[in-house]
Design a protein around this motif. Structure first.
Motif, PDB file in Angstrom:
ATOM      1  N   LEU A  24       0.829  -1.207   0.000  1.00  0.00           N
ATOM      2  CA  LEU A  24       0.000   0.000   0.000  1.00  0.00           C
ATOM      3  C   LEU A  24       0.864   1.258   0.000  1.00  0.00           C
ATOM      4  CD1 LEU A  24      -2.930   1.068   0.172  1.00  0.00           C
ATOM      5  CD2 LEU A  24      -2.642   1.080   2.645  1.00  0.00           C
ATOM      6  N   VAL A  25       1.907   1.271   0.813  1.00  0.00           N
ATOM      7  CA  VAL A  25       2.806   2.430   0.861  1.00  0.00           C
ATOM      8  C   VAL A  25       3.485   2.636  -0.490  1.00  0.00           C
ATOM      9  CG1 VAL A  25       4.968   3.293   1.856  1.00  0.00           C
ATOM     10  CG2 VAL A  25       3.185   2.376   3.345  1.00  0.00           C
ATOM     11  N   ILE A  26       3.971   1.566  -1.090  1.00  0.00           N
ATOM     12  CA  ILE A  26       4.664   1.682  -2.381  1.00  0.00           C
ATOM     13  C   ILE A  26       3.706   2.166  -3.468  1.00  0.00           C
ATOM     14  CG2 ILE A  26       5.793   0.333  -4.221  1.00  0.00           C
ATOM     15  CD1 ILE A  26       7.562   1.036  -1.783  1.00  0.00           C
ATOM     16  N   LEU A  27       2.509   1.602  -3.517  1.00  0.00           N
ATOM     17  CA  LEU A  27       1.564   1.996  -4.559  1.00  0.00           C
ATOM     18  C   LEU A  27       1.078   3.428  -4.393  1.00  0.00           C
ATOM     19  CD1 LEU A  27      -0.526  -1.273  -4.988  1.00  0.00           C
ATOM     20  CD2 LEU A  27       1.312  -0.395  -6.454  1.00  0.00           C
ATOM     21  N   THR A  28       0.909   3.887  -3.159  1.00  0.00           N
ATOM     22  CA  THR A  28       0.490   5.281  -2.970  1.00  0.00           C
ATOM     23  C   THR A  28       1.652   6.246  -3.214  1.00  0.00           C
ATOM     24  OG1 THR A  28       0.861   5.124  -0.577  1.00  0.00           O
ATOM     25  CG2 THR A  28      -1.378   4.726  -1.375  1.00  0.00           C
ATOM     26  N   THR A  29       2.863   5.794  -2.945  1.00  0.00           N
ATOM     27  CA  THR A  29       4.039   6.629  -3.196  1.00  0.00           C
ATOM     28  C   THR A  29       4.332   6.736  -4.687  1.00  0.00           C
ATOM     29  OG1 THR A  29       4.961   5.925  -1.086  1.00  0.00           O
ATOM     30  CG2 THR A  29       6.483   6.972  -2.604  1.00  0.00           C
ATOM     31  N   ALA A  30       3.986   5.705  -5.441  1.00  0.00           N
ATOM     32  CA  ALA A  30       4.288   5.680  -6.881  1.00  0.00           C
ATOM     33  C   ALA A  30       3.649   6.868  -7.591  1.00  0.00           C
ATOM     34  CB  ALA A  30       3.818   4.375  -7.496  1.00  0.00           C
ATOM     35  N   ASP A  31       2.398   7.154  -7.286  1.00  0.00           N
ATOM     36  CA  ASP A  31       1.710   8.318  -7.844  1.00  0.00           C
ATOM     37  C   ASP A  31       1.898   8.425  -9.362  1.00  0.00           C
ATOM     38  OD1 ASP A  31       0.017  10.487  -7.408  1.00  0.00           O
ATOM     39  OD2 ASP A  31       1.710  11.895  -7.396  1.00  0.00           O
ATOM     40  N   GLY A  32       1.710   7.288 -10.050  1.00  0.00           N
ATOM     41  CA  GLY A  32       1.805   7.297 -11.507  1.00  0.00           C
ATOM     42  C   GLY A  32       3.190   7.012 -12.070  1.00  0.00           C
TER      43      GLY A  32
END
Length: 140
Positions: A24-32
């Motif tokens: 979850l942290v990685i996917l929200t940090t990715a931001d596209g």
């Protein structure tokens, strides 16, 4: 429920929650952005560290709660423990081989680190599930 079975439940739950938080942290940090460009090391270290602490605290709490039931480990517990550990260790080996292959094809460090982390989580979860199944269904 045997104390060792409770410990297996704790390990499985902590591993799943810890890895879910990391993803979850990685996917929200990715931001596209592409995933290999996401700074992952800090999140990985924090979730692993917090997972270890949560496992220790949950293990202590489980031990305190089970103190009246007795914490004896018999031959059956040891056999089930070995069985679950063998199942889990197979995923550590799979992770190591996968990381070697990724390094040989010069994959980004992100993928190498994440395949290792995923295989460690799978090792903990599947080893725990194997122990739980052995407690519930018996060794055959």
């Amino acid at each position: 429920m045997a104390f060792e079975e409770k410990r297996a439940w704790v390990m499985a739950i902590v591993a799943v929650i810890g890895y879910a938080v990391y993803v979850l942290v990685i996917l929200t940090t990715a931001d596209g952005r592409p995933l290999p460009e996401v700074p992952y090391a800090g999140a990985m270290l924090w979730t692993i560290g917090l997972g270890i602490v949560a496992g220790i605290v949950a293990g202590i709490a489980t031990g305190i709660a089970a103190r009246n039931d007795g914490l004896q480990v018999d031959e059956r517990d040891r056999e089930i423990g070995r069985f679950g550990d063998h199942i889990g260790q197979s995923f550590v080996a799979i992770g190591g081989v996968s990381a070697i292959v990724l390094a040989m094809v010069e994959a980004p460090y992100f993928w190498i680190a994440n395949v290792l982390y995923l295989c460690f989580v799978l090792s903990a979860v599947l080893g725990s599930l194997a122990k739980i199944a052995a407690y519930r269904r018996g060794m055959q």
